[in-house]
Design an enzyme around this catalytic site. Structure first.
Site, PDB file in Angstrom:
ATOM      1  CE  LYS A  99      52.062 -27.418 -22.795  1.00 33.57           C
ATOM      2  NZ  LYS A  99      52.157 -27.225 -21.343  1.00 33.57           N
ATOM      3  NE  ARG A 132      57.069 -26.248 -15.452  1.00 34.37           N
ATOM      4  CZ  ARG A 132      56.280 -26.898 -16.294  1.00 34.37           C
ATOM      5  NH1 ARG A 132      56.787 -27.842 -17.078  1.00 34.37           N
ATOM      6  NH2 ARG A 132      54.998 -26.620 -16.388  1.00 34.37           N
ATOM      7  CE1 TYR A 138      72.346 -47.196 -42.955  1.00 34.33           C
ATOM      8  CE2 TYR A 138      70.151 -46.556 -42.236  1.00 34.33           C
ATOM      9  CZ  TYR A 138      71.231 -46.405 -43.095  1.00 34.33           C
ATOM     10  OH  TYR A 138      71.177 -45.468 -44.090  1.00 34.33           O
ATOM     11  CG  MET A 161      66.002 -39.545 -42.065  1.00 37.17           C
ATOM     12  SD  MET A 161      67.193 -38.475 -42.872  1.00 37.17           S
ATOM     13  CE  MET A 161      68.572 -38.524 -41.749  1.00 37.17           C
TER      14      MET A 161
HETATM   15  C1  LIG Z   1      51.078 -27.870 -20.751  1.00 33.03           C
HETATM   16  C2  LIG Z   1      50.313 -27.295 -19.641  1.00 33.03           C
HETATM   17  C3  LIG Z   1      49.044 -27.800 -19.313  1.00 33.03           C
HETATM   18  C4  LIG Z   1      48.430 -28.996 -20.002  1.00 33.03           C
HETATM   19  O1  LIG Z   1      49.030 -30.186 -19.540  1.00 33.03           O
HETATM   20  P1  LIG Z   1      48.451 -31.602 -20.015  1.00 33.03           P
HETATM   21  O2  LIG Z   1      49.151 -32.618 -19.195  1.00 33.03           O
HETATM   22  O3  LIG Z   1      48.793 -31.738 -21.457  1.00 33.03           O
HETATM   23  O4  LIG Z   1      46.994 -31.549 -19.794  1.00 33.03           O
HETATM   24  C5  LIG Z   1      48.336 -27.163 -18.316  1.00 33.03           C
HETATM   25  N1  LIG Z   1      48.869 -26.096 -17.651  1.00 33.03           N
HETATM   26  C6  LIG Z   1      50.085 -25.610 -17.929  1.00 33.03           C
HETATM   27  C7  LIG Z   1      50.606 -24.447 -17.169  1.00 33.03           C
HETATM   28  C8  LIG Z   1      50.857 -26.195 -18.918  1.00 33.03           C
HETATM   29  O5  LIG Z   1      52.066 -25.703 -19.190  1.00 33.03           O
END
Ligand SMILES: *Cc1c(COP(=O)(O)O)cnc(C)c1O
Length: 361
Positions: free
Chosen positions: A35, A133, A258, A306
């Site tokens: 992701k 969650r 800055y 930046m």
């Molecule tokens: C992001 C995610 C993971 C991976 O988590 P890491 O800490 O990066 O290994 C696993 N399961 C779900 C549902 C996630 O959203």
């Protein structure tokens, strides 16, 4: 010449990390979590390098589309599931696995079952065992099994998952409590199980089950406090580097950058590197945060701006315009920089911006 700022992604490190995780969880299949553009490492690149993962996990339908467009036919799990009924035909077309975590999704599936062409989807049911969650309460597994089992548009074999809230803390009871809640609910239920994110793979072998779900660990990053990926035998996949584009002689009393927050104590040399928060380097990294110039340890002075940052060249007498500067990578853990900036390695890697050139190595 184009801007020197670049992120190099090591394919060998990615492959090593997948192998290392398989070694640690030899009886589990691997859902490689890609992701957020593979945690900032580039989705197509990472998915292609890790094409022998048993599945990929993504958060967005558009990411799943990109994996298919890259010609990969691995299983892909949409970790938050679908948002609206119109998503379901897309899941079918792309042959995706759906996570179902709430009643709204359940109802969408029940309605969808009545439509023609509703071929069975592969479903992962998400239980909330303490993260609060996404997910159904564990006491509903019987009902969920029944309702989903009755649907002709859902594959008969359900998969069951939950997510751990504190797996990075190896000395608190939260993870064993979540595992116990999951196991109690699942006593009479068949089907693959999955709980372990990266930290759980590394620290809680009892969580491995049928599928592990590593994200950060694949990229060689750790979120365990005080530990780097390398401490667990992982190799950082990303190196962020640039070059000095100016070297200045400064006098005692000169103020740098800055706000003039850095006042030079003595005469010396300051290097200006072509990287800043516009590239994703955290502005919150304070003066003193380490960098490597020509491979030698140095530190940021003044505020990160930046496009640029200032570096103390006291310990780097050979440094000159064009000298390489490493911001993080195998020789300088991203976890060190994250901790200095008050965040975690994942946020830094995800935050690399589009003007940074990506290189494969
Ligand atoms: C992001 C995610 C993971 C991976 O988590 P890491 O800490 O990066 O290994 C696993 N399961 C779900 C549902 C996630 O959203």
């Amino acid at each position: 010449m184009s801007r020197a700022t670049a992120a190099s992604i090591s394919h060998a490190a990615l492959r090593h990390n997948l192998a290392e995780l398989r070694r640690r969880a030899p009886n589990s299949r691997v859902m490689a979590v890609v992701k957020a553009d593979a945690y900032g490492h580039g989705l197509e690149r990472v998915a292609s390098v890790l094409r022998d993962a048993d599945a990929f996990g993504v958060a967005a339908l558009s990411d799943a589309e990109r994996i298919r467009d890259a010609g990969l036919d691995n299983r892909v799990v949409l970790l938050s599931g679908f948002d609206e009924p119109e998503d379901l035909p897309v899941l079918r077309r792309l042959k995706l696995d759906a996570v179902v975590h709430c009643d709204e999704q359940l109802r969408m599936l029940e309605l969808d079952a009545r439509s023609p062409g509703a071929d069975p989807l592969r479903v992962w049911v998400k239980l909330d065992t303490g993260m609060n969650r996404l997910g159904f309460r564990p006491e509903r597994v019987g009902e969920l099994q029944q309702r989903l089992g009755d649907l002709r548009n859902v594959h008969a074999a359900l998969q069951w998952m939950s997510h751990l809230a504190r797996s990075d803390e190896f000395d608190v009871p939260s993870t064993p409590e979540q595992l116990a809640a999951f196991d109690a609910a699942m006593r009479d239920i068949n089907g693959d199980r999955s709980l372990a994110n990266s930290a759980a793979i590394l620290g809680w072998p009892a969580s491995h089950r049928d599928w592990i779900r590593p994200g950060g660990a694949l990229y060689g990053m750790s979120v365990v406090d005080g530990k780097t990926g390398a401490d667990f035998g992982l190799k950082p996949a990303m190196s962020l580097h640039t070059r000095l584009i100016a070297v200045k002689e400064v006098r005692a009393g000169d103020c740098i950058g800055y706000g003039g927050t850095h006042v030079c104590e003595r005469d010396g040399r300051i290097g200006i590197a072509a990287i800043g928060y516009g590239d994703g380097y955290p502005r919150l990294a304070p003066a003193g945060t380490p960098v490597l110039v020509d491979g030698k340890a140095s530190r940021i002075v003044g505020r990160v701006s930046m496009d640029l940052m200032a570096i103390d060249l006291d310990g780097c007498p050979g440094a000159q315009v064009g000298s390489p500067v490493l911001l993080w990578g195998p020789e300088l853990p991203i976890e060190t920089i994250a901790s200095a900036a008050g965040t975690i390695s994942y946020e830094l890697a995800c935050g690399i911006t589009r003007r940074v050139r990506f290189m494969d190595e």
